[in-house]
Design an enzyme around this catalytic site. Sequence first.
Site, PDB file in Angstrom:
ATOM      1  N   ASP A 136      37.461  53.239  44.233  1.00 62.59           N
ATOM      2  CA  ASP A 136      35.908  53.066  44.275  1.00 62.59           C
ATOM      3  C   ASP A 136      35.171  54.451  44.756  1.00 62.59           C
ATOM      4  O   ASP A 136      35.557  54.939  45.712  1.00 62.59           O
ATOM      5  CB  ASP A 136      35.579  51.811  45.291  1.00 62.59           C
ATOM      6  CG  ASP A 136      35.890  50.437  44.849  1.00 62.59           C
ATOM      7  OD1 ASP A 136      36.146  50.389  43.438  1.00 62.59           O
ATOM      8  OD2 ASP A 136      36.073  49.614  45.582  1.00 62.59           O
ATOM      9  N   ARG A 186      35.846  53.694  35.648  1.00 61.25           N
ATOM     10  CA  ARG A 186      34.716  52.461  35.587  1.00 61.25           C
ATOM     11  C   ARG A 186      33.613  53.031  35.800  1.00 61.25           C
ATOM     12  O   ARG A 186      33.139  53.898  36.774  1.00 61.25           O
ATOM     13  CB  ARG A 186      35.291  51.727  36.936  1.00 61.25           C
ATOM     14  CG  ARG A 186      34.351  50.481  36.991  1.00 61.25           C
ATOM     15  CD  ARG A 186      34.419  49.785  38.404  1.00 61.25           C
ATOM     16  NE  ARG A 186      35.597  49.279  38.684  1.00 61.25           N
ATOM     17  CZ  ARG A 186      36.138  49.287  39.817  1.00 61.25           C
ATOM     18  NH1 ARG A 186      35.487  49.609  40.978  1.00 61.25           N
ATOM     19  NH2 ARG A 186      37.574  49.012  40.370  1.00 61.25           N
ATOM     20  N   THR A 228      29.506  46.335  34.033  1.00 63.99           N
ATOM     21  CA  THR A 228      28.164  46.069  34.088  1.00 63.99           C
ATOM     22  C   THR A 228      27.964  44.344  33.573  1.00 63.99           C
ATOM     23  O   THR A 228      28.897  44.006  32.947  1.00 63.99           O
ATOM     24  CB  THR A 228      27.448  46.735  32.890  1.00 63.99           C
ATOM     25  OG1 THR A 228      26.334  46.328  32.417  1.00 63.99           O
ATOM     26  CG2 THR A 228      28.512  46.458  31.386  1.00 63.99           C
ATOM     27  N   ARG A 290      25.266  44.502  49.456  1.00 59.24           N
ATOM     28  CA  ARG A 290      24.884  45.085  48.101  1.00 59.24           C
ATOM     29  C   ARG A 290      24.711  44.475  46.892  1.00 59.24           C
ATOM     30  O   ARG A 290      23.985  44.539  46.141  1.00 59.24           O
ATOM     31  CB  ARG A 290      25.721  46.100  47.897  1.00 59.24           C
ATOM     32  CG  ARG A 290      25.953  47.296  49.037  1.00 59.24           C
ATOM     33  CD  ARG A 290      27.034  48.492  48.576  1.00 59.24           C
ATOM     34  NE  ARG A 290      28.172  48.278  48.619  1.00 59.24           N
ATOM     35  CZ  ARG A 290      28.948  48.317  49.718  1.00 59.24           C
ATOM     36  NH1 ARG A 290      28.186  48.950  50.997  1.00 59.24           N
ATOM     37  NH2 ARG A 290      30.034  47.903  49.701  1.00 59.24           N
TER      38      ARG A 290
END
Length: 310
Positions: A136, A186, A228, A290
């Site tokens: 990530d 990603r 997305t 978040r």
Amino acid sequence: MLTQKALLAAARRPGLRRVVTGTPVTRRVVDRFVAGESLPEAIEVVQALSADGIAVTLDHLGEDVTDRSEARRSRDAYLAALESLAPLGLGRAAEVSVKLSAFGQALPVGGDDLALELVRPVVEAATAQGTTVTLDMEDSRTVDATLAVLAELRREHPGTGAVLQAMLHRTEDDARALAVPGSRVRLVKGAYQEPASVAYQEKADVDAAYGRCLETLVRGPGYPMAGTHDPRFVQQTLDLVAETGRAADSYEFQLLYGIRPDEQTRLAAEGHTVRAYVPYGADWYGYFMRRLAERPANLQFFLRSLATRS
């Protein structure tokens, strides 16, 4: 935008963390986005998603670790997760995602070296059971260090995945650099509070950058992963896949657990690889804030839940 900035700032405020995590009603909302606080709970979610044809990437929540022993516990948590995934026989349909700050990257002395040392056995264990790890991306100050760890891991484990955040000015260059054969990337919009010097501040600019980066990745020879929930970018991905003649196993959609589950099922039923990002663990506060910041609908859902209990 002001609300989003306030929520992102709140994600790193210890005082507010205590208030939010200590409110019982919060748990009801968190359950929408987090697959439980324990590994067995997360595995149950993995099995349910798999039964619906949804692949997963499992994320043990935790970040900004400032203690070496805590960083080692993050490593151990991921090794345990992989051990629990192995009997399911899902292969690449069940991978893991890691934040290097959970592996000690943020330590002032030797953090990058420690993060690489601790994440390496996780990547090795994933490879041994036929799956992968994705690194990530966190705030902009960590990008270079994270990409350096990625390059080192890819020497022996080329399937190690990367994440790019379209909101950063640099990302178009990074996308071109990573759009190489076998490269799993990603693409997300980004969920960290960043200054104007390094990131787009207006939603329209972030969206435009996402579209450009998505086109670079899908037209390239790598393995693009469209992170997305935006219908426009789902459609753009589908259009680009059709135009370029990509095979069904050469790209995927990645959506967050608990967000647009019907869309996940629809895309999977149409023959596209869909992977749900499945977070679990007790340290859910930063992730939760978040998610509230990303979409007004998430915040409205949270506030309605609070109101119904007041």
